[in-house]
Design a protein around this motif. Structure first.
Motif, PDB file in Angstrom:
ATOM      1  N   PRO A 131       0.827  -1.204   0.000  1.00  0.00           N
ATOM      2  CA  PRO A 131       0.000   0.000   0.000  1.00  0.00           C
ATOM      3  C   PRO A 131       0.863   1.256   0.000  1.00  0.00           C
ATOM      4  O   PRO A 131       1.873   1.323   0.691  1.00  0.00           O
ATOM      5  N   ASN A 132       0.484   2.255  -0.760  1.00  0.00           N
ATOM      6  CA  ASN A 132       1.248   3.473  -0.877  1.00  0.00           C
ATOM      7  C   ASN A 132       0.342   4.681  -0.777  1.00  0.00           C
ATOM      8  O   ASN A 132      -0.876   4.594  -0.900  1.00  0.00           O
ATOM      9  N   TYR A 133       0.967   5.830  -0.563  1.00  0.00           N
ATOM     10  CA  TYR A 133       0.282   7.111  -0.574  1.00  0.00           C
ATOM     11  C   TYR A 133       0.687   7.833  -1.855  1.00  0.00           C
ATOM     12  O   TYR A 133       1.869   8.073  -2.100  1.00  0.00           O
ATOM     13  N   TYR A 134      -0.304   8.165  -2.696  1.00  0.00           N
ATOM     14  CA  TYR A 134      -0.056   8.817  -3.970  1.00  0.00           C
ATOM     15  C   TYR A 134      -0.529  10.265  -3.898  1.00  0.00           C
ATOM     16  O   TYR A 134      -1.646  10.539  -3.434  1.00  0.00           O
ATOM     17  N   VAL A 135       0.294  11.189  -4.352  1.00  0.00           N
ATOM     18  CA  VAL A 135      -0.122  12.582  -4.484  1.00  0.00           C
ATOM     19  C   VAL A 135      -0.719  12.734  -5.884  1.00  0.00           C
ATOM     20  O   VAL A 135      -0.008  12.659  -6.886  1.00  0.00           O
ATOM     21  N   VAL A 136      -2.031  12.932  -5.939  1.00  0.00           N
ATOM     22  CA  VAL A 136      -2.781  12.928  -7.195  1.00  0.00           C
ATOM     23  C   VAL A 136      -3.102  14.364  -7.601  1.00  0.00           C
ATOM     24  O   VAL A 136      -3.546  15.173  -6.775  1.00  0.00           O
ATOM     25  N   ILE A 137      -2.891  14.682  -8.886  1.00  0.00           N
ATOM     26  CA  ILE A 137      -3.207  16.020  -9.380  1.00  0.00           C
ATOM     27  C   ILE A 137      -4.369  16.007 -10.364  1.00  0.00           C
ATOM     28  O   ILE A 137      -4.822  17.061 -10.796  1.00  0.00           O
ATOM     29  N   GLY A 138      -4.857  14.833 -10.729  1.00  0.00           N
ATOM     30  CA  GLY A 138      -5.990  14.773 -11.643  1.00  0.00           C
ATOM     31  C   GLY A 138      -6.484  13.362 -11.831  1.00  0.00           C
ATOM     32  O   GLY A 138      -5.715  12.401 -11.710  1.00  0.00           O
ATOM     33  N   PHE A 141       7.476  18.291 -13.814  1.00  0.00           N
ATOM     34  CA  PHE A 141       7.028  17.275 -12.861  1.00  0.00           C
ATOM     35  C   PHE A 141       7.390  15.879 -13.368  1.00  0.00           C
ATOM     36  O   PHE A 141       7.573  15.666 -14.572  1.00  0.00           O
ATOM     37  N   ASN A 142       7.460  14.944 -12.451  1.00  0.00           N
ATOM     38  CA  ASN A 142       7.680  13.548 -12.811  1.00  0.00           C
ATOM     39  C   ASN A 142       6.336  12.825 -12.712  1.00  0.00           C
ATOM     40  O   ASN A 142       6.093  12.002 -11.837  1.00  0.00           O
ATOM     41  N   ALA A 143       5.418  13.187 -13.617  1.00  0.00           N
ATOM     42  CA  ALA A 143       4.038  12.689 -13.546  1.00  0.00           C
ATOM     43  C   ALA A 143       3.878  11.383 -14.297  1.00  0.00           C
ATOM     44  O   ALA A 143       4.504  11.161 -15.331  1.00  0.00           O
ATOM     45  N   GLN A 144       3.008  10.534 -13.767  1.00  0.00           N
ATOM     46  CA  GLN A 144       2.630   9.293 -14.427  1.00  0.00           C
ATOM     47  C   GLN A 144       1.147   9.050 -14.156  1.00  0.00           C
ATOM     48  O   GLN A 144       0.602   9.570 -13.192  1.00  0.00           O
ATOM     49  N   TYR A 145       0.516   8.255 -15.025  1.00  0.00           N
ATOM     50  CA  TYR A 145      -0.897   7.950 -14.780  1.00  0.00           C
ATOM     51  C   TYR A 145      -1.088   6.437 -14.753  1.00  0.00           C
ATOM     52  O   TYR A 145      -0.355   5.678 -15.393  1.00  0.00           O
ATOM     53  N   ALA A 146      -2.087   6.015 -13.971  1.00  0.00           N
ATOM     54  CA  ALA A 146      -2.372   4.585 -13.838  1.00  0.00           C
ATOM     55  C   ALA A 146      -3.750   4.418 -13.221  1.00  0.00           C
ATOM     56  O   ALA A 146      -4.307   5.353 -12.641  1.00  0.00           O
ATOM     57  N   ILE A 147      -4.302   3.218 -13.361  1.00  0.00           N
ATOM     58  CA  ILE A 147      -5.532   2.856 -12.650  1.00  0.00           C
ATOM     59  C   ILE A 147      -5.099   2.342 -11.285  1.00  0.00           C
ATOM     60  O   ILE A 147      -4.517   1.269 -11.174  1.00  0.00           O
ATOM     61  N   ILE A 148      -5.354   3.109 -10.232  1.00  0.00           N
ATOM     62  CA  ILE A 148      -4.861   2.729  -8.907  1.00  0.00           C
ATOM     63  C   ILE A 148      -5.975   2.489  -7.899  1.00  0.00           C
ATOM     64  O   ILE A 148      -5.715   2.075  -6.785  1.00  0.00           O
ATOM     65  N   ASN A 149      -7.226   2.761  -8.270  1.00  0.00           N
ATOM     66  CA  ASN A 149      -8.342   2.597  -7.347  1.00  0.00           C
ATOM     67  C   ASN A 149      -9.197   1.416  -7.786  1.00  0.00           C
ATOM     68  O   ASN A 149      -9.893   1.495  -8.792  1.00  0.00           O
ATOM     69  N   PRO A 150      -9.154   0.273  -7.077  1.00  0.00           N
ATOM     70  CA  PRO A 150      -9.938  -0.901  -7.497  1.00  0.00           C
ATOM     71  C   PRO A 150     -11.437  -0.661  -7.512  1.00  0.00           C
ATOM     72  O   PRO A 150     -12.169  -1.353  -8.198  1.00  0.00           O
ATOM     73  N   LYS A 151     -11.932   0.345  -6.793  1.00  0.00           N
ATOM     74  CA  LYS A 151     -13.357   0.642  -6.796  1.00  0.00           C
ATOM     75  C   LYS A 151     -13.767   1.431  -8.035  1.00  0.00           C
ATOM     76  O   LYS A 151     -14.953   1.535  -8.338  1.00  0.00           O
ATOM     77  N   LYS A 152     -12.787   2.008  -8.731  1.00  0.00           N
ATOM     78  CA  LYS A 152     -13.074   2.784  -9.935  1.00  0.00           C
ATOM     79  C   LYS A 152     -12.127   2.335 -11.041  1.00  0.00           C
ATOM     80  O   LYS A 152     -11.161   3.026 -11.380  1.00  0.00           O
ATOM     81  N   PRO A 153     -12.384   1.139 -11.601  1.00  0.00           N
ATOM     82  CA  PRO A 153     -11.448   0.555 -12.566  1.00  0.00           C
ATOM     83  C   PRO A 153     -11.390   1.281 -13.901  1.00  0.00           C
ATOM     84  O   PRO A 153     -10.567   0.925 -14.739  1.00  0.00           O
ATOM     85  N   ASN A 154     -12.239   2.263 -14.112  1.00  0.00           N
ATOM     86  CA  ASN A 154     -12.226   2.979 -15.387  1.00  0.00           C
ATOM     87  C   ASN A 154     -11.676   4.393 -15.270  1.00  0.00           C
ATOM     88  O   ASN A 154     -11.770   5.175 -16.207  1.00  0.00           O
ATOM     89  N   TRP A 155     -11.092   4.736 -14.113  1.00  0.00           N
ATOM     90  CA  TRP A 155     -10.561   6.078 -13.903  1.00  0.00           C
ATOM     91  C   TRP A 155      -9.034   6.035 -13.891  1.00  0.00           C
ATOM     92  O   TRP A 155      -8.429   5.180 -13.260  1.00  0.00           O
ATOM     93  N   TYR A 156      -8.441   7.002 -14.587  1.00  0.00           N
ATOM     94  CA  TYR A 156      -6.984   7.108 -14.665  1.00  0.00           C
ATOM     95  C   TYR A 156      -6.513   8.232 -13.730  1.00  0.00           C
ATOM     96  O   TYR A 156      -6.897   9.386 -13.897  1.00  0.00           O
ATOM     97  N   TYR A 157      -5.674   7.856 -12.755  1.00  0.00           N
ATOM     98  CA  TYR A 157      -5.173   8.801 -11.766  1.00  0.00           C
ATOM     99  C   TYR A 157      -3.786   9.291 -12.200  1.00  0.00           C
ATOM    100  O   TYR A 157      -2.890   8.492 -12.463  1.00  0.00           O
ATOM    101  N   VAL A 158      -3.621  10.611 -12.269  1.00  0.00           N
ATOM    102  CA  VAL A 158      -2.326  11.206 -12.604  1.00  0.00           C
ATOM    103  C   VAL A 158      -1.661  11.622 -11.295  1.00  0.00           C
ATOM    104  O   VAL A 158      -2.200  12.447 -10.546  1.00  0.00           O
ATOM    105  N   SER A 159      -0.515  11.035 -10.993  1.00  0.00           N
ATOM    106  CA  SER A 159       0.171  11.307  -9.735  1.00  0.00           C
ATOM    107  C   SER A 159       1.596  11.785  -9.984  1.00  0.00           C
ATOM    108  O   SER A 159       2.192  11.495 -11.029  1.00  0.00           O
ATOM    109  N   VAL A 160       2.134  12.531  -9.017  1.00  0.00           N
ATOM    110  CA  VAL A 160       3.479  13.085  -9.154  1.00  0.00           C
ATOM    111  C   VAL A 160       4.401  12.654  -8.018  1.00  0.00           C
ATOM    112  O   VAL A 160       5.564  13.037  -7.986  1.00  0.00           O
TER     113      VAL A 160
END
Length: 393
Positions: free
Chosen positions: A27-34, A54-73
């Motif tokens: 488990p990790n803590y992600y700083v999400v900007i979008g 920024f060193n931004a990347q995006y991924a599906i990280i929330n199992p409750k919302k499998p269709n949302w892409y989280y952009v984190s830095v």
């Protein structure tokens, strides 16, 4: 200003480098900007963030919302580092609504740890061989027909859907960025009760009881202006989703407050200046920001709902900032100005207790004169808050 932004970008690049590739099962803590419903939007937003250093990347990280892409830095297993990072982002970059998501990386599915089955060892017992007596073979007649057993298909239990009609209230910005928040639904603007649901999720609503057949819908999303609309239950929207849900798109606009740090979870017990426990994470992030940046000076603005006097409690002689302490809290009747000044003073006292110099922190009680929502409405509770103004960097 420019120096602090450049310093932040260097910090982002160094601290974020290699973080997202680290221990995906942990488990990790992600700083999400979008957050985006479309991968193309997430890709473009990530590219734009990287163009700004920024060193931004995006991924599906929330199992409750499998269709949302989280952009984190930024990513860390250290909660305090993540909150310090998000507070600095809010203070020194355009990402005023950045937040911390706690979870695991996954392709829309929760991570499951495989457990090996426990095999019970039984004592070995010597068994004598059993000689089977073969039954007398009966010759099969040539005209006999072999009968196959009839396979019975398992009967799947019928999933009973909730009563009412399915809806999805889709919060997003003009650029397609998904917005996290709640939708509050009530029979009329004067109703004393409302139903609260998460945005961007399918919910079921039964028909309203009023003769008009309408609901009043109000959005609530930290950092965004509230939106009110009338929902016709019978003719709500022509847009539907894959599961037959009625999609209600709502465009959200960010609140403009100038050079402020907005909190999402710094709240107080009702009619008091004592902080709720959930406030600690963001306040600790502010502590770390001020320790890392000795030039920062701030002013804490306290607010409340309404301008009338209130029966309540303030900190008094207690040093427990996050729990009511009737033996040491001061109980009485306070004006809105007094209560909000005490709220700002509680935040200052906590920051000082964590090693921040008192002369770097001013306080101001605003009373109830700057509400975010109508004080008599169902969202009036969100007027009880503090805001941090940066007076010097």
């Amino acid at each position: 200003m420019q120096k602090s932004i450049r310093a932040l970008l260097i910090l982002l690049l160094v601290a974020g480098s290699g973080q997202l590739a680290k221990a995906q099962s942990e488990p990790n803590y992600y700083v999400v900007i979008g957050v985006f419903a479309k991968q193309d939007y997430a890709l473009r937003f990530t590219d734009r963030a990287n163009q700004h250093g920024f060193n931004a990347q995006y991924a599906i990280i929330n199992p409750k919302k499998p269709n949302w892409y989280y952009v984190s830095v930024f990513q860390s297993t250290d909660k305090r580092k993540a909150y310090a990072f998000v507070i600095r982002l809010r203070a020194e970059s355009e990402h005023k609504q950045a937040w911390v998501y706690h979870g695991r990386v996954g392709e829309g599915q929760p991570v499951v740890t495989e457990e090996k089955p426990v095999i019970e060892e039984k004592p070995i017992v010597e068994e004598k061989p059993v000689v089977e007596e073969k039954p007398e073979e009966v010759p099969v007649k040539p005209d006999s027909v072999e009968q196959k057993p009839v396979e019975e298909k398992p009967v799947e239990p019928e999933v009973k859907k909730p009563a009412g009609k399915p809806f999805l209230f889709k919060f997003q910005t003009a650029g397609g960025e998904a917005v996290t928040g709640e939708v509050h639904i009530q029979e009329s603007t004067n109703a004393t009760r409302y139903q609260a649901f998460n945005a961007n999720e399918i919910i079921y609503l039964e028909a309203p009881k009023n003769a008009r057949g309408n609901y009043v819908v109000v959005t609530q999303a930290p950092g965004y202006q509230p939106v009110s609309l009338i929902l016709s239950y019978q003719e709500p929207s022509p847009e539907t989703g894959a599961e037959g849900e009625v999609i209600i798109p709502i465009e959200m606009s960010k609140v403009k407050r100038g050079d402020y740090i907005d909190f999402t979870n710094v709240r107080f017990f009702r009619n008091s200046s004592i902080l709720e426990p959930a406030a600690r994470n963001e306040l600790d992030g502010l502590v770390d920001l001020m320790k890392e940046s000795p030039g920062y000076k701030i002013r804490v603005h306290g607010h409340c709902n309404g301008t009338q006097d209130k029966e309540g409690s303030i900190l008094g002689s207690s040093t427990n900032f996050f729990a009511l302490d009737p033996g040491k809290n001061k109980i009485g009747r306070f004006s809105a100005k007094e209560l909000t000044t005490e709220r700002a003073a509680t935040v200052k006292a906590y920051l000082v207790s964590q090693g921040i110099e008192a002369n770097r922190i001013d306080i101001k009680g605003e009373g109830g004169k700057i509400p975010l929502y109508p004080s008599g409405g169902t969202l009036g509770q969100y007027n009880d808050r503090v805001e941090i103004e940066i007076t010097r960097r």
